[in-house]
Design a protein around this motif. Structure first.
Motif, mmCIF file in Angstrom:
data_model
loop_
_atom_site.group_PDB
_atom_site.id
_atom_site.type_symbol
_atom_site.label_atom_id
_atom_site.label_comp_id
_atom_site.label_asym_id
_atom_site.label_seq_id
_atom_site.Cartn_x
_atom_site.Cartn_y
_atom_site.Cartn_z
ATOM 1 N N HIS A 98 63.150 37.972 23.725
ATOM 2 C CA HIS A 98 64.200 37.096 23.193
ATOM 3 C C HIS A 98 64.550 37.276 21.708
ATOM 4 O O HIS A 98 65.565 36.752 21.272
ATOM 5 C CB HIS A 98 63.801 35.623 23.371
ATOM 6 C CG HIS A 98 63.526 35.238 24.784
ATOM 7 N ND1 HIS A 98 64.478 35.300 25.775
ATOM 8 C CD2 HIS A 98 62.402 34.763 25.382
ATOM 9 C CE1 HIS A 98 63.944 34.879 26.920
ATOM 10 N NE2 HIS A 98 62.688 34.552 26.709
ATOM 11 N N ASP A 111 57.882 30.218 26.207
ATOM 12 C CA ASP A 111 59.023 31.085 26.517
ATOM 13 C C ASP A 111 60.355 30.379 26.244
ATOM 14 O O ASP A 111 61.250 30.948 25.628
ATOM 15 C CB ASP A 111 58.949 31.584 27.968
ATOM 16 C CG ASP A 111 59.937 32.719 28.175
ATOM 17 O OD1 ASP A 111 59.829 33.739 27.459
ATOM 18 O OD2 ASP A 111 60.851 32.565 29.001
ATOM 19 N N ALA A 124 63.000 31.571 23.417
ATOM 20 C CA ALA A 124 64.377 31.875 23.853
ATOM 21 C C ALA A 124 65.362 31.060 23.009
ATOM 22 O O ALA A 124 66.372 31.581 22.512
ATOM 23 C CB ALA A 124 64.537 31.542 25.332
ATOM 24 N N SER A 133 57.494 36.994 25.259
ATOM 25 C CA SER A 133 58.724 36.260 24.918
ATOM 26 C C SER A 133 59.394 36.849 23.676
ATOM 27 O O SER A 133 60.618 36.939 23.613
ATOM 28 C CB SER A 133 58.419 34.787 24.656
ATOM 29 O OG SER A 133 57.741 34.248 25.741
ATOM 30 N N THR A 189 51.644 35.336 26.310
ATOM 31 C CA THR A 189 52.962 34.773 26.628
ATOM 32 C C THR A 189 53.925 34.973 25.467
ATOM 33 O O THR A 189 55.066 35.409 25.654
ATOM 34 C CB THR A 189 52.848 33.259 26.925
ATOM 35 O OG1 THR A 189 51.874 33.082 27.919
ATOM 36 C CG2 THR A 189 54.167 32.664 27.380
#
Ligand SMILES: Cc1ncc(COP(=O)(O)O)c(C=O)c1O
Length: 496
Positions: free
Chosen positions: A396, A465, A469, A392, A388
């Motif tokens: 990001h 995430d 972000a 991400s 994950t």
């Protein structure tokens, strides 16, 4: 300002002169009258000017160093620490030794309704702990051994556990006997015991740079001279290492060849073999801190230095804190025979023995093969988080941020463009309820750097995430505003 003119020592006062000098210099540093990273006068010069013995200066400097006001750099002198970053250091340093992070999180929760997103801590979350299974083995030990479970254990450790550990190590290609295994109360204690056993005042030790905060603290507490060797994405810089080996005679080098803390980098097998060859050639020990090689997200089997060690130069430390339960305070070492007596004696002086009850319970845990099941579960969870976060990060992170992705473990290491301060970024993130670990924590001299570490140990998969972000937006803002503190701007409302 002339430093000498500002220092007042009173020889008629009953307070030791070195403590007076310590107080005077501390005041000057705290009031910023001596600026961070200023070089302090040499011992001889200051002793001469203040008309005191050199030992007064040595003791005052040692005291200041122990309290984090100054740092020494081999070959260059003594410098003033940046005490404004001390706050940052203490916050996370406590976390690295697993003390204060929960308080920090509670404080933040109490002040705001928002929950902090914790990318700083490498301590596992309690919901991963196998409480029910551990209850079973604890009860079985109590029924079986009764009061014996609460006796002093031999300093080297419970024999049955040492034998079970030898079996466990076979799958890591490490063949050893129970006489070489030493049970310890956490890897931190192992580093401390080895330092007590091997280092005398002023001895040289080598470390990777950056490196684990807790190890730096131990080596400093022994007044060792720390020489840093840079770490690259494929392991330690062997050219720099060999160059320094021609000038220094280290007692040992402290390394983390798998998923290094903080960078996440791992050594190639060629570098591992070459490091062992150098240890043999120049006659020094290698302390291998294997805190995490079990978490292998890419699923290629990892080598350890110990499994390649044919010359008995590797001191292997294995902690169960990151993959099991840090509060058990349980780890072990494999010790070369040549230092057996020194190590046993240092362990005995430290705490006589690791908890007998915990050793017996962990022995059953291994014997009943519950361990295997636990490790598989933990690996599944961390691999999910690893996948994950990688997605991400790619999605990001602002493109100015550079990184090399690790093949497993918990840590991810990032670099801001040059000129940007990770300490400042840390403060900005903290204001918006994200914690990161700035590179200064892992630097022997706590210098501010442009690097920072993120960890997936203390964050749930479904927070990653959103967290990355949000972090990406904070970093973009930080870079655009060129390190200015946006306190006057309502960043939170603007951004999120
Ligand atoms: C690289 C490394 N070694 C050792 C330790 C300490 O481990 P233990 O809990 O077994 O004392 C830590 C804890 O953060 C660590 O990151």
């Amino acid at each position: 300002m002339r430093l000498i003119d500002e220092i007042r020592l009173d020889k008629t006062n009953t307070k030791y002169l070195y403590l007076q000098l310590f107080d005077e210099l501390k005041k000057l540093i705290e009031s910023n009258n001596i600026k961070p990273h200023t070089k302090l006068p040499t011992i001889r010069y200051l002793a001469d000017k203040l008309n005191v013995n050199s030992s007064t200066i040595v003791n005052a400097y040692n005291q200041l160093e122990a309290k984090g006001y100054i740092y020494k750099k081999i070959g260059s002198g003594t410098f003033v620490q940046d005490v404004s970053s001390k706050e940052v250091k203490e916050l996370i340093l406590d976390e690295e030794t697993n003390m204060n992070m929960d308080n920090l999180r509670l404080d933040v929760d109490a002040n705001n309704d928002e929950k902090i997103i914790n990318f700083a801590s490498t301590a596992p979350m309690p919901d991963l702990f196998p409480i029910d299974d551990f209850k079973i083995v604890l009860n079985e030990v109590l029924d079986r051994d009764k009061g014996r479970a609460f006796m002093y254990q031999e300093s080297q450790g419970y024999l049955a556990l040492r034998k079970a550990i030898c079996n466990y190590l076979i799958s890591f290609n490490i063949n050893t006997s129970e006489s070489n295994i030493h049970i310890i109360s956490g890897a931190q204690q192992g580093i401390d015991i080895l330092s007590k056993a091997l280092i005398e005042y002023g001895n040289v030790v080598f470390t990777e740079n950056p490196t684990y905060t807790g190890a730096i603290a131990v080596f400093k507490s022994r007044s060792a001279r720390i020489v840093e060797i840079p770490i690259n994405k494929d392991g330690i810089d062997l050219i720099d290492l060999e160059y320094k080996l021609r000038s220094f005679k280290p007692k040992f080098i402290y390394v983390m060849p798998n998923f290094q803390n903080p960078t996440g980098y791992s050594y190639t097998i060629t570098k591992m073999k070459k490091l062992i060859e150098l240890a043999d050639k120049y006659n020094f020990y290698i302390i291998e801190d294997d805190y995490i090689s079990d978490l292998n997200s890419i699923a290629q089997p990892r080598n350890t230095l110990k499994s390649l060690d044919t010359v008995d130069k590797v001191i292997y430390i294995k902690s169960f804190s990151k993959i099991f339960m840090p509060g058990l305070r349980l780890a072990f070492m494999i010790i070369p025979k040549t230092i057996y007596n020194e190590v046993i004696s240092a362990k005995h002086i430290s705490d006589i023995s690791t908890s007998s009850l915990i050793q017996r319970a962990f022995h059953l845990y291994l014997e009943k093969k519950i361990w295997q099941k636990h490790i598989e579960q933990v690996n599944t969870i961390y691999t999910k988080r690893y996948n994950t976060i990688i997605k991400s990060i790619k999605k990001h992170m602002p493109k100015q941020i550079k990184y090399i992705l690790p093949q497993g473990g918990l840590n991810f290491w990032f670099s801001l463009p040059s000129g940007y301060s990770a300490n400042e970024l840390y403060k900005l993130c903290y204001k918006y309820q994200i914690t990161i670990a700035p590179g200064s924590l892992f630097d022997v001299w706590q210098r501010d750097t442009r690097h920072f570490r993120l960890s997936i140990a203390s964050i749930h998969n479904d927070e990653i995430d959103t967290g990355i972000a949000k972090l990406g937006q904070i970093i973009a803002y930080f870079l655009k505003n060129n390190q200015k503190d946006p306190i006057a701007v309502d960043l939170y409302n603007n951004l999120f």
